[in-house]
Design a protein around this motif. Structure first.
Motif, PDB file in Angstrom:
ATOM      1  N   ASN A   1       0.829  -1.198   0.000  1.00 21.71           N
ATOM      2  CA  ASN A   1       0.000   0.000   0.000  1.00 21.71           C
ATOM      3  C   ASN A   1       0.865   1.250   0.000  1.00 21.71           C
ATOM      4  N   GLN A   2       0.235   2.419  -0.062  1.00 22.80           N
ATOM      5  CA  GLN A   2       0.956   3.691  -0.181  1.00 22.80           C
ATOM      6  C   GLN A   2       1.210   4.325   1.188  1.00 22.80           C
ATOM      7  N   LEU A   3       0.881   3.601   2.263  1.00 18.81           N
ATOM      8  CA  LEU A   3       1.021   4.168   3.604  1.00 18.81           C
ATOM      9  C   LEU A   3       2.357   3.758   4.202  1.00 18.81           C
ATOM     10  N   ASP A   4       2.572   4.142   5.462  1.00 21.80           N
ATOM     11  CA  ASP A   4       3.823   3.769   6.121  1.00 21.80           C
ATOM     12  C   ASP A   4       3.608   2.663   7.151  1.00 21.80           C
ATOM     13  N   HIS A   5       2.469   1.952   7.064  1.00 18.89           N
ATOM     14  CA  HIS A   5       2.197   0.890   8.026  1.00 18.89           C
ATOM     15  C   HIS A   5       1.311  -0.165   7.372  1.00 18.89           C
ATOM     16  N   PRO A   6       1.281  -1.371   7.936  1.00 22.06           N
ATOM     17  CA  PRO A   6       0.420  -2.411   7.371  1.00 22.06           C
ATOM     18  C   PRO A   6      -1.036  -2.229   7.796  1.00 22.06           C
ATOM     19  N   ARG A   7      -1.891  -2.909   7.053  1.00 22.49           N
ATOM     20  CA  ARG A   7      -3.314  -2.935   7.439  1.00 22.49           C
ATOM     21  C   ARG A   7      -3.829  -4.370   7.331  1.00 22.49           C
ATOM     22  N   LEU A   8      -4.875  -4.671   8.157  1.00 20.92           N
ATOM     23  CA  LEU A   8      -5.357  -6.054   8.231  1.00 20.92           C
ATOM     24  C   LEU A   8      -6.865  -6.120   8.019  1.00 20.92           C
ATOM     25  N   GLY A   9      -7.283  -7.137   7.302  1.00 22.18           N
ATOM     26  CA  GLY A   9      -8.710  -7.431   7.167  1.00 22.18           C
ATOM     27  C   GLY A   9      -8.911  -8.920   7.336  1.00 22.18           C
ATOM     28  N   ILE A  10     -10.028  -9.313   7.960  1.00 24.07           N
ATOM     29  CA  ILE A  10     -10.294 -10.739   8.208  1.00 24.07           C
ATOM     30  C   ILE A  10     -11.631 -11.116   7.593  1.00 24.07           C
ATOM     31  N   THR A  11     -11.634 -12.212   6.878  1.00 21.95           N
ATOM     32  CA  THR A  11     -12.881 -12.707   6.293  1.00 21.95           C
ATOM     33  C   THR A  11     -13.121 -14.127   6.778  1.00 21.95           C
ATOM     34  N   LEU A  12     -14.190 -14.293   7.540  1.00 16.90           N
ATOM     35  CA  LEU A  12     -14.570 -15.632   8.002  1.00 16.90           C
ATOM     36  C   LEU A  12     -16.007 -15.881   7.571  1.00 16.90           C
ATOM     37  N   ALA A  13     -16.169 -16.767   6.599  1.00 19.07           N
ATOM     38  CA  ALA A  13     -17.526 -17.022   6.099  1.00 19.07           C
ATOM     39  C   ALA A  13     -18.303 -17.849   7.110  1.00 19.07           C
ATOM     40  N   LYS A  14     -19.579 -17.539   7.227  1.00 21.53           N
ATOM     41  CA  LYS A  14     -20.453 -18.298   8.133  1.00 21.53           C
ATOM     42  C   LYS A  14     -20.526 -19.753   7.708  1.00 21.53           C
ATOM     43  N   LYS A  15     -20.380 -19.960   6.400  1.00 22.62           N
ATOM     44  CA  LYS A  15     -20.422 -21.311   5.847  1.00 22.62           C
ATOM     45  C   LYS A  15     -19.237 -22.138   6.350  1.00 22.62           C
ATOM     46  N   ARG A  16     -18.082 -21.470   6.524  1.00 20.05           N
ATOM     47  CA  ARG A  16     -16.862 -22.179   6.922  1.00 20.05           C
ATOM     48  C   ARG A  16     -16.827 -22.421   8.425  1.00 20.05           C
TER      49      ARG A  16
ATOM     50  N   GLN B   1       7.274  -5.372  12.191  1.00 21.02           N
ATOM     51  CA  GLN B   1       8.129  -6.040  11.204  1.00 21.02           C
ATOM     52  C   GLN B   1       7.441  -6.263   9.866  1.00 21.02           C
ATOM     53  N   LEU B   2       6.204  -5.838   9.722  1.00 26.13           N
ATOM     54  CA  LEU B   2       5.472  -6.204   8.510  1.00 26.13           C
ATOM     55  C   LEU B   2       5.635  -5.225   7.357  1.00 26.13           C
ATOM     56  N   GLY B   3       5.879  -3.942   7.638  1.00 30.24           N
ATOM     57  CA  GLY B   3       6.031  -2.997   6.546  1.00 30.24           C
ATOM     58  C   GLY B   3       4.706  -2.542   5.979  1.00 30.24           C
ATOM     59  N   ASN B   4       4.765  -1.865   4.812  1.00 28.53           N
ATOM     60  CA  ASN B   4       3.560  -1.228   4.286  1.00 28.53           C
ATOM     61  C   ASN B   4       2.820  -2.160   3.349  1.00 28.53           C
ATOM     62  N   ILE B   5       2.137  -3.159   3.933  1.00 25.82           N
ATOM     63  CA  ILE B   5       1.312  -4.041   3.098  1.00 25.82           C
ATOM     64  C   ILE B   5      -0.097  -4.172   3.695  1.00 25.82           C
ATOM     65  N   ASP B   6      -1.051  -4.379   2.770  1.00 25.03           N
ATOM     66  CA  ASP B   6      -2.418  -4.702   3.182  1.00 25.03           C
ATOM     67  C   ASP B   6      -2.561  -6.216   3.161  1.00 25.03           C
ATOM     68  N   ILE B   7      -3.079  -6.782   4.249  1.00 20.83           N
ATOM     69  CA  ILE B   7      -3.225  -8.238   4.332  1.00 20.83           C
ATOM     70  C   ILE B   7      -4.689  -8.586   4.564  1.00 20.83           C
ATOM     71  N   VAL B   8      -5.180  -9.584   3.830  1.00 22.67           N
ATOM     72  CA  VAL B   8      -6.517 -10.125   4.090  1.00 22.67           C
ATOM     73  C   VAL B   8      -6.355 -11.588   4.448  1.00 22.67           C
TER      74      VAL B   8
ATOM     75  N   TRP C   1       3.165 -14.638   8.899  1.00 19.60           N
ATOM     76  CA  TRP C   1       3.527 -13.218   8.801  1.00 19.60           C
ATOM     77  C   TRP C   1       4.886 -13.082   8.109  1.00 19.60           C
ATOM     78  N   ASN C   2       5.856 -13.882   8.572  1.00 19.61           N
ATOM     79  CA  ASN C   2       7.198 -13.839   7.981  1.00 19.61           C
ATOM     80  C   ASN C   2       7.145 -14.153   6.497  1.00 19.61           C
ATOM     81  N   ARG C   3       6.390 -15.224   6.187  1.00 20.63           N
ATOM     82  CA  ARG C   3       6.335 -15.692   4.814  1.00 20.63           C
ATOM     83  C   ARG C   3       5.779 -14.613   3.885  1.00 20.63           C
ATOM     84  N   ILE C   4       4.686 -13.995   4.323  1.00 24.61           N
ATOM     85  CA  ILE C   4       3.999 -13.082   3.414  1.00 24.61           C
ATOM     86  C   ILE C   4       4.792 -11.787   3.233  1.00 24.61           C
ATOM     87  N   SER C   5       5.452 -11.338   4.300  1.00 22.60           N
ATOM     88  CA  SER C   5       6.191 -10.076   4.164  1.00 22.60           C
ATOM     89  C   SER C   5       7.412 -10.296   3.275  1.00 22.60           C
TER      90      SER C   5
END
Length: 119
Positions: free
Chosen positions: A40-55, A79-86, A109-113
């Motif tokens: 992302n264009q920011l100076d920090h990471p952001r997080l979103g969580i999706t948990l389907a009711k079906k799952r 340690q994550l840097g400027n990424i958006d994670i879902v 976390w390590n893997r994705i960054s």
RNA sequence: GGAGUCGGCCGGGUAAUCGCUGCUUCAGCUUGCUGAAGGGGAGGAAAGUCCGGGCUCCAUAGGGCAGGGUGCCAGAUAACGUCUGGGCGGCGUGAGCCGACGACAAGUGCAGCAGAGAGUAGACCGCCUAAGCGCGCAAGCGCCGGUAAGGGUGAAAGGGUGCGGUAAGAGCGCACCGCGCAGCUGGUAACAGUUUGUGGCACGGUAAACUCCACCCGGAGCAAGACCAAAUAGGCUCCCAUUACGUACGGCCCGUACGGGGAGCGGGUAGGUUGCUUGAGCCAGCGAGUAAUUUCUGGCCUAGAUGAAUGAUUACCCUCGACAGAACCCGGCUUACAGGCCGACUCCGACC
């Protein structure tokens, strides 16, 4: 802002934010969860969580998983840097204990960054 | 002590560290953000979304039909399919529990198998042979018949027992029991009682079958609804420019229309704000009532998120922790649930 706080700034807030990540993301998958990430264009990471009711059927289990994910994200935030994670939950995620979830997430976390910075 | 019934309550605790989200009070400034302190932060079912109501918008003169719901009676309530009390029926030794529990003497329909016959009853076996006819000396046999007491079938066979009666029988007659109808008595009523009268006596079952009767119901839902409002595109009004250029009309010129700039207005998307928690509220006390419930008085404020908070880790303790997560709010119902506490009552046994 404290170093390990979890304010609204570090969350994905609207459906638009989510779609933005879905459209062009780096993926990392395990039997229990899928991670999608994008710089992302920011100076920090952001997080979103999706948990389907079906799952994950029961509401209190969905809540528990979300809380653990947020807690773990909060601890690894610097340690994550400027990424958006879902994070997308899969079936069977509610079978894991709190400790197992923490271990699983720490690796991811390590893997994705790393993957994001390679790109 | 054992077994059980009913009602009510609780649903791990403490500490430290790191977080999330409203509120209050300060401080800072860039006036809506940051920091500090204090204090609040899921349930008895928050669940299923099965009923009822508030609230909001839309529709609506009044009434009816259709459709749906409810269904013993009375009361409580904002309302209910809920609750309380009562009646009736069933289960249990009992405390208690369970019941869609209106109408099939308005109409229509339905009922497998067995059985002679299943709803205007019915002669398979059996019983009878009085009257009438035929044969025969006669006993008797046959015909015409009579008969619902007995057998058998069935979930169910059209009151029961006894006596009389009879050819054998039969409410055919009588007595008692039961039943229907009417009256009377008690009760607000459902209903109950009856030493009253009357009828020989069914009026079988089934309405979560159509139907009939009584009562109730407009629709959609907080993603309701209200407000603020970018960027981009487009709309309307006014003013300015109408010089040049392009397109259309035309053979060409003039001309007309559109494309220009500025200001204002309204709709409205992303997004944001609100609705959003003070309410048929909770607690206590006196009173009314058998009770559900409720008058009055006093006190209290007890989650309000919005990609969605109410948590994580560690340590200690104990009985080692179940079912499970608010999303506009209440009243119910139903379903899930480790374990524990309190009260009232019943039955059985022992001791005194």
């Amino acid at each position: 802002m404290g170093e390990k706080s979890f304010s609204r700034a570090v969350r994905l807030l609207t459906p638009t934010h989510f779609e933005n990540v879905f459209s062009d993301a780096v993926a990392a998958s395990t039997p229990h969860i899928t991670l999608l990430a994008k710089k992302n264009q920011l100076d920090h990471p952001r997080l979103g969580i999706t948990l389907a009711k079906k799952r994950i059927r029961r509401a209190h289990e969905r809540n528990r998983v979300k809380r653990i994910v947020r807690e773990s994200f909060r601890h690894h935030l610097p340690q994550l840097g400027n990424i958006d994670i879902v994070i997308i939950g899969k079936s069977g995620l509610d079978q894991l204990s709190n400790q197992d979830l923490f271990k699983l997430l720490e690796k991811q976390w390590n893997r994705i960054s790393r993957r994001c910075s390679e790109r």
